[in-house]
Design an enzyme around this catalytic site. Structure first.
Site, mmCIF file in Angstrom:
data_model
loop_
_atom_site.group_PDB
_atom_site.id
_atom_site.type_symbol
_atom_site.label_atom_id
_atom_site.label_comp_id
_atom_site.label_asym_id
_atom_site.label_seq_id
_atom_site.Cartn_x
_atom_site.Cartn_y
_atom_site.Cartn_z
ATOM 1 N N MET A 73 68.026 -3.621 24.101
ATOM 2 C CA MET A 73 67.788 -4.593 25.174
ATOM 3 C C MET A 73 67.182 -5.878 24.599
ATOM 4 S SD MET A 73 66.837 -2.502 28.581
ATOM 5 C CE MET A 73 65.120 -2.223 28.216
ATOM 6 N N HIS A 77 62.527 -5.724 17.102
ATOM 7 C CA HIS A 77 61.432 -5.531 16.152
ATOM 8 C C HIS A 77 61.943 -4.625 15.030
ATOM 9 C CE1 HIS A 77 61.175 -1.658 18.118
ATOM 10 N NE2 HIS A 77 60.853 -2.219 19.273
ATOM 11 N N GLY A 79 61.689 -1.592 14.470
ATOM 12 C CA GLY A 79 62.285 -0.321 14.906
ATOM 13 C C GLY A 79 63.770 -0.486 15.165
ATOM 14 N N HIS A 80 64.128 -1.534 15.905
ATOM 15 C CA HIS A 80 65.551 -1.803 16.157
ATOM 16 C C HIS A 80 66.283 -2.054 14.830
ATOM 17 C CE1 HIS A 80 63.737 -3.442 20.050
ATOM 18 N NE2 HIS A 80 64.578 -2.528 20.487
ATOM 19 N N GLN A 196 65.618 9.930 26.365
ATOM 20 C CA GLN A 196 66.848 9.118 26.444
ATOM 21 C C GLN A 196 67.867 9.593 25.409
ATOM 22 O OE1 GLN A 196 67.004 4.659 26.843
ATOM 23 N NE2 GLN A 196 67.379 4.777 24.650
ATOM 24 N N VAL A 219 59.666 3.906 14.195
ATOM 25 C CA VAL A 219 58.927 3.000 13.303
ATOM 26 C C VAL A 219 57.614 2.638 13.998
ATOM 27 C CG1 VAL A 219 58.939 0.754 12.152
ATOM 28 C CG2 VAL A 219 61.040 2.113 12.278
ATOM 29 N N ARG A 230 57.672 -3.872 24.534
ATOM 30 C CA ARG A 230 56.647 -4.069 25.571
ATOM 31 C C ARG A 230 55.252 -4.226 24.984
ATOM 32 N NH1 ARG A 230 60.342 -0.456 28.706
ATOM 33 N NH2 ARG A 230 60.950 -1.630 30.565
HETATM 34 P P1 AMP Z 1 65.317 -0.791 23.573
HETATM 35 O O1 AMP Z 1 65.709 -2.176 23.172
HETATM 36 O O2 AMP Z 1 63.854 -0.617 23.759
HETATM 37 O O3 AMP Z 1 66.146 -0.258 24.706
HETATM 38 O O4 AMP Z 1 65.659 0.136 22.323
HETATM 39 C C1 AMP Z 1 66.908 0.122 21.731
HETATM 40 C C2 AMP Z 1 66.995 1.236 20.721
HETATM 41 O O5 AMP Z 1 65.967 1.085 19.753
HETATM 42 C C3 AMP Z 1 66.786 2.620 21.361
HETATM 43 O O6 AMP Z 1 67.658 3.549 20.752
HETATM 44 C C4 AMP Z 1 65.350 2.913 21.034
HETATM 45 O O7 AMP Z 1 65.051 4.303 20.982
HETATM 46 C C5 AMP Z 1 65.221 2.286 19.649
HETATM 47 N N1 AMP Z 1 63.812 1.986 19.346
HETATM 48 C C6 AMP Z 1 62.921 1.360 20.144
HETATM 49 N N2 AMP Z 1 61.712 1.326 19.550
HETATM 50 C C7 AMP Z 1 61.848 1.949 18.349
HETATM 51 C C8 AMP Z 1 60.958 2.260 17.280
HETATM 52 N N3 AMP Z 1 59.673 1.916 17.302
HETATM 53 N N4 AMP Z 1 61.454 2.924 16.205
HETATM 54 C C9 AMP Z 1 62.760 3.282 16.146
HETATM 55 N N5 AMP Z 1 63.652 3.028 17.135
HETATM 56 C C10 AMP Z 1 63.205 2.371 18.222
#
Ligand code: AMP
Length: 334
Positions: A73, A77, A79-80, A196, A219, A230
């Protein structure tokens, strides 16, 4: 502005801010890391039309190039970016998507103020080596008259499903639509959103989606807080209080390692750690079956259990989890 970091053991570049860059290098045992701002190696191509995206993916397939999908979305960061990194370790081309999906937000949730940082996101994706980024409008994904939705699998019922009615129907629907628009070989999701990930795995299995789903480790900041788009809502004080969330998972892990298998006592231990750390607005803090997410009294016989937590720090709702494995089991959401 991200810092572009050279990984000394890799020819690629990833975009991170400085603290994440240093933490990542430390984890890899690199002494005296050199951080540098560099221009991106390649441009990421922005795609706005679903038809164009599908054609691009089919063209890659016709040429025998493997592709992977990384749905997000935005407000990216590290993690993504780790998902993109994992994707590129397996696939020649990484296709990221950025879409703040309205159907997965409840009426009183943060859809309107969800962070939107497209320019920085594209810079980061370029540096990470993504080839394409699909950035559709809401009308592109939900044209007028679009009323069909996916009924999510049973594993969606509890926890996030109860706290956020309709959330997983929105997630399952948008992810299935993305799978149809981008028929890649593989798709990558974070364990950070544990339930999810299970919902998507079950949906893909139940609806015969011919894409392999991969899970990627969470991460975290050096102090343990899971990265989340967030987190930027948190004030400095709330950021400190938020550490109770990873701490409660650690408390569950420690009790588990010490031999505790009574899920009620494990869950109590999580809740106590949260409250002692100043977090009292708790949606759930429980240890459950890692495969079904069903609560069980004694989790001792399970292949693996998972500690899951959702709590509000100020107005910000945080979720996190930690898999608790019995020795000799491979803990994953597979
Ligand atoms: P989001 O943009 O929050 O919907 O996340 C997109 C993807 O990134 C989803 O598969 C999340 O599980 C993954 N994601 C979000 N935060 C992290 C994180 N800290 N470490 C690894 N993957 C993450």
């Amino acid at each position: 502005m991200p810092t572009y970091l050279s990984l000394s053991d890799s020819s690629r570049w990833v975009a991170l801010d400085e603290s994440h860059a240093r933490a990542m290098l430390e984890r890899r045992g690199v002494a005296n890391p050199q951080l540098a701002l560099l221009p991106a190696a390649q441009r990421v191509e922005v795609v706005e039309s679903g038809d164009n995206l599908r054609e691009l993916v089919w063209e890659c397939r016709r040429r025998g190039r493997t592709t992977g999908l990384v749905p997000t979305m935005g407000a990216l960061h590290a993690g993504h970016l780790s998902l993109v990194e994992t994707c590129l370790a397996r696939n020649e081309l990484a296709i990221a998507t950025i879409f703040v999906n309205p159907t997965q937000f409840g009426p009183n949730e943060d859809l309107d103020r969800y962070p939107r940082t497209l320019d920085a996101d594209l810079t980061a994706l370029e540096a990470a080596g993504a080839a394409y980024c699909f950035v559709p409008s809401v009308d592109e994904m939900y044209p007028a008259g679009c009323t069909t939705a996916v009924a999510p699998p049973e594993v969606a019922r509890r926890w996030e499903g109860e706290c956020r009615p309709g959330h997983f129907a929105g997630v399952a629907t948008i992810v299935l639509k993305l799978f149809h628009l981008a028929p890649t070989d593989d798709a990558y999701f974070g364990l950070k959103d544990y339930q999810q990930l299970l919902v998507i795995r079950h949906m893909a299995r139940d609806l015969n989606v011919p894409i392999t789903i991969h899970s990627c480790e969470t991460v975290r900041e050096p102090d343990g807080l899971a990265l989340s788009s967030r987190n930027r809502y948190l004030s400095e004080g709330e950021r400190q209080t938020a550490l109770a969330v990873p701490s409660c998972l650690l408390a569950a892990q420690e009790a588990w390692t010490a031999g505790e298998r009574d899920s009620r006592r494990l869950s109590n231990c999580m809740e106590t750690t949260l409250r002692e750390g100043g977090v009292s607005d708790i949606d759930y803090a429980v240890v459950v079956d890692a495969q079904t997410l069903e609560p069980l009294e004694d989790v001792g016989e399970l292949r693996s259990a998972v500690a899951i937590v959702a709590a509000r720090v100020g107005a910000t709702r945080l979720i996190d989890n930690r898999v608790l494995s019995n020795p000799s089991t491979n803990a994953d959401a597979d």
